[in-house]
Structures are given as C-alpha cells and as structure tokens.
Design an enzyme around this catalytic site. Sequence first.
Site, PDB file in Angstrom:
ATOM      1  N   HIS A  64      -7.120   7.800  11.246  1.00 39.78           N
ATOM      2  CA  HIS A  64      -6.854   6.360  11.122  1.00 39.78           C
ATOM      3  C   HIS A  64      -5.376   6.050  10.910  1.00 39.78           C
ATOM      4  CE1 HIS A  64     -11.304   5.542   9.864  1.00 39.78           C
ATOM      5  NE2 HIS A  64     -11.151   5.705  11.156  1.00 39.78           N
ATOM      6  N   ARG A  80       0.832  -1.203   0.000  1.00 39.36           N
ATOM      7  CA  ARG A  80       0.000   0.000   0.000  1.00 39.36           C
ATOM      8  C   ARG A  80       0.871   1.260   0.000  1.00 39.36           C
ATOM      9  NH1 ARG A  80      -4.818   0.771   3.895  1.00 39.36           N
ATOM     10  NH2 ARG A  80      -5.315   2.225   2.212  1.00 39.36           N
ATOM     11  N   ASN A 140      -8.337   8.657   5.488  1.00 35.89           N
ATOM     12  CA  ASN A 140      -7.347   8.058   4.586  1.00 35.89           C
ATOM     13  C   ASN A 140      -5.968   8.028   5.230  1.00 35.89           C
ATOM     14  OD1 ASN A 140      -9.445   7.932   2.735  1.00 35.89           O
ATOM     15  ND2 ASN A 140      -8.903   9.895   1.802  1.00 35.89           N
TER      16      ASN A 140
END
Length: 234
Positions: free
Chosen positions: A110, A60, A93
């Site tokens: 987050h 990611r 995000n």
Amino acid sequence: MTQPNAKIVILTGAGISAESGIETFRAEDGLWAQHRVEDVATPEGFARDPELVVQFYNARRAQAAEVHPNAAHKALARLETEHPGEVVVITQNVDDLHERGGSDTVHHMHGHLKGALCAICDHRWPAPMVMAVGDPCPSCNAPAARPDIVWFGEMPYEMDLLFDHLTQADIFAAIGTSGNVYPAAGFVAEARRAGAHTLEFNLERSAVGNQFAEHRLGPASETVTAWVAEILGQ
C-alpha cells in the site's frame, strides 16, 4: 513440526503497528477519526482538496517518526535472520517499523509514508518530512508530487510477485489484519489453495478468520514472539 526449509509468507496489518502507537482506521480518536476516508485516502479526495490530503499525510509521517518497533516487529526480523528457509514479509502498513525493527526485505503493498510519487510520470523519490502541494517532480519537474500511498480505488503494488510468493508458501501467517480490505483479505484463500498451513494472529478473529487453520489471539508482541521461538525451536 515446521519443515527446516519451509517458506514462510507473512502478511501484516494495522494491528502489529498499533502496539507501537500508530493509529488504525478504526481508532475512536486521532487522525483518522478527524477525517472521512473518502477525503484523505482516495484519488478523488486528493483532486478535490490536495492541501488537506498533503497535510494529513504530513501529520501521519510525523507521528510515525515518533514511535518505535515493538517486540513483534523484532521477532519477525529475527525469524528472517535465523530461519533457514525463505521468509517474506508483506505489509499493508505504510510505516517503516518493520525495517527499523531489523527486517531487510519488506513488500509495502500500500505504499510508504517516506515516499513521494509524481502523478504525471510515476517517478518515485524519498519524501521530505513536510510535503507541500505543487512540489516539483525531480524527474519531469511537473508540480505534481503526491504521497506514495495506494489509496482506495488504486491497485496495490507488486501484486504479481506477491501472488507468486503465496503460491509457493508452506506457511502463511496474517498478523493484525482486519480481513476487510481486498486484495489482502484474499491472501489466505490463495495460500490455502497452494497447500500452506495458515495462521491468524489478532486480538479477535478477523472477517476472514474462518478460513485460517489456526488462531492465536492476543497482543502480537506476545503471540508472534512466542510463535517465532517455536519455529526456531527455542
């Protein structure tokens, strides 16, 4: 007509980054489709197979480094710069597209792909592009590094501060959020109780869409850019 010094609080979700090429949870292919959320986005998953989790977030991180901020990110940065009142960006995000788009102050509730966290002492530091299981903590030297990501079952960051912002908001806008993940899905109700005007920007109404006073449907790069121009009187 927006008050000249209105405080604007903005929540962004996966939809704003999807236009830049960051895959969402619900994408039918890509990284998330290859793994169960329980395996790569929970403390239990990390305990079972830390190698899988670390490799997932390495992938990611590499993906996020290859994409670029889109017009919506840049419009919000412009709003922050040119609006006389306070503009607060809260994001679900974990990419850095807001910062790369020009926003100075972004609350990552987050966590952040570019961060590492010690599972023992909670020390945080910039993550290398490729993390490894057993990487040592620079503070306590324990081999307990993990991605600085808030997983399911963990408490998002800065919640007291975020709710303070919501209770002071004159305008609350949610951009590209599904309305399925709490506590963020409850922000609109909090802002409404404080008397804020509420807007939702999305491709379709979210799970909490009926709680917003106004909806603007379409790609964020178009709808958010137009809204910012309106706020700035252009």
